[in-house]
Design a protein around this motif. Sequence first.
Motif, PDB file in Angstrom:
ATOM      1  N   LYS A  39       9.784  11.454   0.383  1.00 15.29           N
ATOM      2  CA  LYS A  39       9.009  10.441  -0.328  1.00 15.29           C
ATOM      3  C   LYS A  39       9.921   9.279  -0.759  1.00 15.29           C
ATOM      4  O   LYS A  39       9.580   8.111  -0.576  1.00 15.29           O
ATOM      5  CB  LYS A  39       8.341  11.080  -1.553  1.00 15.29           C
ATOM      6  CG  LYS A  39       7.245  10.266  -2.165  1.00 15.29           C
ATOM      7  CD  LYS A  39       6.666  10.930  -3.399  1.00 15.29           C
ATOM      8  CE  LYS A  39       5.854  12.153  -3.073  1.00 15.29           C
ATOM      9  NZ  LYS A  39       5.087  12.642  -4.240  1.00 15.29           N
ATOM     10  N   LYS A  40      11.092   9.610  -1.303  1.00 18.22           N
ATOM     11  CA  LYS A  40      12.041   8.567  -1.730  1.00 18.22           C
ATOM     12  C   LYS A  40      12.488   7.710  -0.554  1.00 18.22           C
ATOM     13  O   LYS A  40      12.620   6.491  -0.680  1.00 18.22           O
ATOM     14  CB  LYS A  40      13.258   9.203  -2.406  1.00 18.22           C
ATOM     15  CG  LYS A  40      13.037   9.603  -3.846  1.00 18.22           C
ATOM     16  CD  LYS A  40      14.294  10.169  -4.474  1.00 18.22           C
ATOM     17  CE  LYS A  40      15.364   9.113  -4.530  1.00 18.22           C
ATOM     18  NZ  LYS A  40      16.569   9.523  -5.240  1.00 18.22           N
ATOM     19  N   LYS A  41      12.743   8.356   0.594  1.00 20.94           N
ATOM     20  CA  LYS A  41      13.176   7.597   1.773  1.00 20.94           C
ATOM     21  C   LYS A  41      12.080   6.657   2.259  1.00 20.94           C
ATOM     22  O   LYS A  41      12.346   5.502   2.599  1.00 20.94           O
ATOM     23  CB  LYS A  41      13.592   8.546   2.893  1.00 20.94           C
ATOM     24  CG  LYS A  41      14.924   9.206   2.639  1.00 20.94           C
ATOM     25  CD  LYS A  41      15.294  10.126   3.785  1.00 20.94           C
ATOM     26  CE  LYS A  41      16.608  10.832   3.483  1.00 20.94           C
ATOM     27  NZ  LYS A  41      16.974  11.748   4.565  1.00 20.94           N
ATOM     28  N   PRO A  67       3.688   7.609  -3.830  1.00 21.93           N
ATOM     29  CA  PRO A  67       4.067   8.419  -4.999  1.00 21.93           C
ATOM     30  C   PRO A  67       3.012   9.449  -5.402  1.00 21.93           C
ATOM     31  O   PRO A  67       3.336  10.483  -5.982  1.00 21.93           O
ATOM     32  CB  PRO A  67       4.264   7.381  -6.110  1.00 21.93           C
ATOM     33  CG  PRO A  67       4.655   6.138  -5.389  1.00 21.93           C
ATOM     34  CD  PRO A  67       3.840   6.169  -4.118  1.00 21.93           C
ATOM     35  N   GLY A  68       1.769   9.226  -5.080  1.00 24.14           N
ATOM     36  CA  GLY A  68       0.695  10.145  -5.446  1.00 24.14           C
ATOM     37  C   GLY A  68       0.462  11.280  -4.463  1.00 24.14           C
ATOM     38  O   GLY A  68      -0.409  12.121  -4.682  1.00 24.14           O
ATOM     39  N   GLN A  73       0.828  -1.207   0.000  1.00 18.96           N
ATOM     40  CA  GLN A  73       0.000   0.000   0.000  1.00 18.96           C
ATOM     41  C   GLN A  73       0.864   1.260   0.000  1.00 18.96           C
ATOM     42  O   GLN A  73       0.563   2.221  -0.700  1.00 18.96           O
ATOM     43  CB  GLN A  73      -0.940   0.002   1.200  1.00 18.96           C
ATOM     44  CG  GLN A  73      -2.077  -0.970   1.021  1.00 18.96           C
ATOM     45  CD  GLN A  73      -3.185  -0.754   2.031  1.00 18.96           C
ATOM     46  OE1 GLN A  73      -3.079   0.049   2.941  1.00 18.96           O
ATOM     47  NE2 GLN A  73      -4.264  -1.491   1.853  1.00 18.96           N
ATOM     48  N   ILE A  74       1.934   1.260   0.770  1.00 20.32           N
ATOM     49  CA  ILE A  74       2.836   2.417   0.790  1.00 20.32           C
ATOM     50  C   ILE A  74       3.435   2.643  -0.593  1.00 20.32           C
ATOM     51  O   ILE A  74       3.454   3.770  -1.098  1.00 20.32           O
ATOM     52  CB  ILE A  74       3.949   2.217   1.842  1.00 20.32           C
ATOM     53  CG1 ILE A  74       3.360   2.315   3.248  1.00 20.32           C
ATOM     54  CG2 ILE A  74       5.072   3.242   1.656  1.00 20.32           C
ATOM     55  CD1 ILE A  74       4.293   1.852   4.339  1.00 20.32           C
ATOM     56  N   LEU A  75       3.903   1.571  -1.215  1.00 25.02           N
ATOM     57  CA  LEU A  75       4.540   1.693  -2.528  1.00 25.02           C
ATOM     58  C   LEU A  75       3.563   2.172  -3.603  1.00 25.02           C
ATOM     59  O   LEU A  75       3.966   2.815  -4.568  1.00 25.02           O
ATOM     60  CB  LEU A  75       5.187   0.361  -2.927  1.00 25.02           C
ATOM     61  CG  LEU A  75       6.386  -0.039  -2.069  1.00 25.02           C
ATOM     62  CD1 LEU A  75       6.795  -1.482  -2.346  1.00 25.02           C
ATOM     63  CD2 LEU A  75       7.562   0.906  -2.301  1.00 25.02           C
TER      64      LEU A  75
END
Length: 185
Positions: free
Chosen positions: A55-57, A45-46, A39-41
């Motif tokens: 966000k990248k971390k 990004p949105g 769900q996080i992945l």
Amino acid sequence: ETGQNSDLNNLLGLGYNGDNVMVNNWWNSLYNLVAQTNQILERVPGINAMDEGQKKKILGEAHFLRAWAYFYLVRLWGDVPLITASQTTSSEDFYPTRTPQEQVYTQIVNDLQAAEVSGLPMTDNTGRASLGAVKSLLAKVYLTMAGYPLNKGASHYKLAADKAAEVINSGSFQLFTTYDALHRG
């Protein structure tokens, strides 16, 4: 002695199956972690109001945790369902079949490589995933892949040694000078 705890007694006596509460809890906990990271992945990004570096971390941490969960699953149960997307009761693959170990290991390596380039710090004293943890786990995964059951051999022993050397040579980690120092905190 474990008294009346039959589940623990069965584990201690090496007589257990999927009905054992402890085995069942471990399986369920690992797949709960997989579900949360999926769900996080998918959703992070949105998020437009979030700093791109942060966000990248967060995505790197999620890749690391999913890889960690699958590494335990594949070593304990062999071929396991590989779920890389959020599931609902209406999902086409709501009851996924088992995936060959090699494909699971490929996903583990892909997740760890994604985490490696996510901007995580080399060390983190807060308990969050760090680049040192990512590289160390990747070394362990390569080492495991080199032997049974995948038998990737010398190429993966080399990958494991190179990845471990990155951690050792980073200068971020050191051994305690004495055994006593370990316990002095």
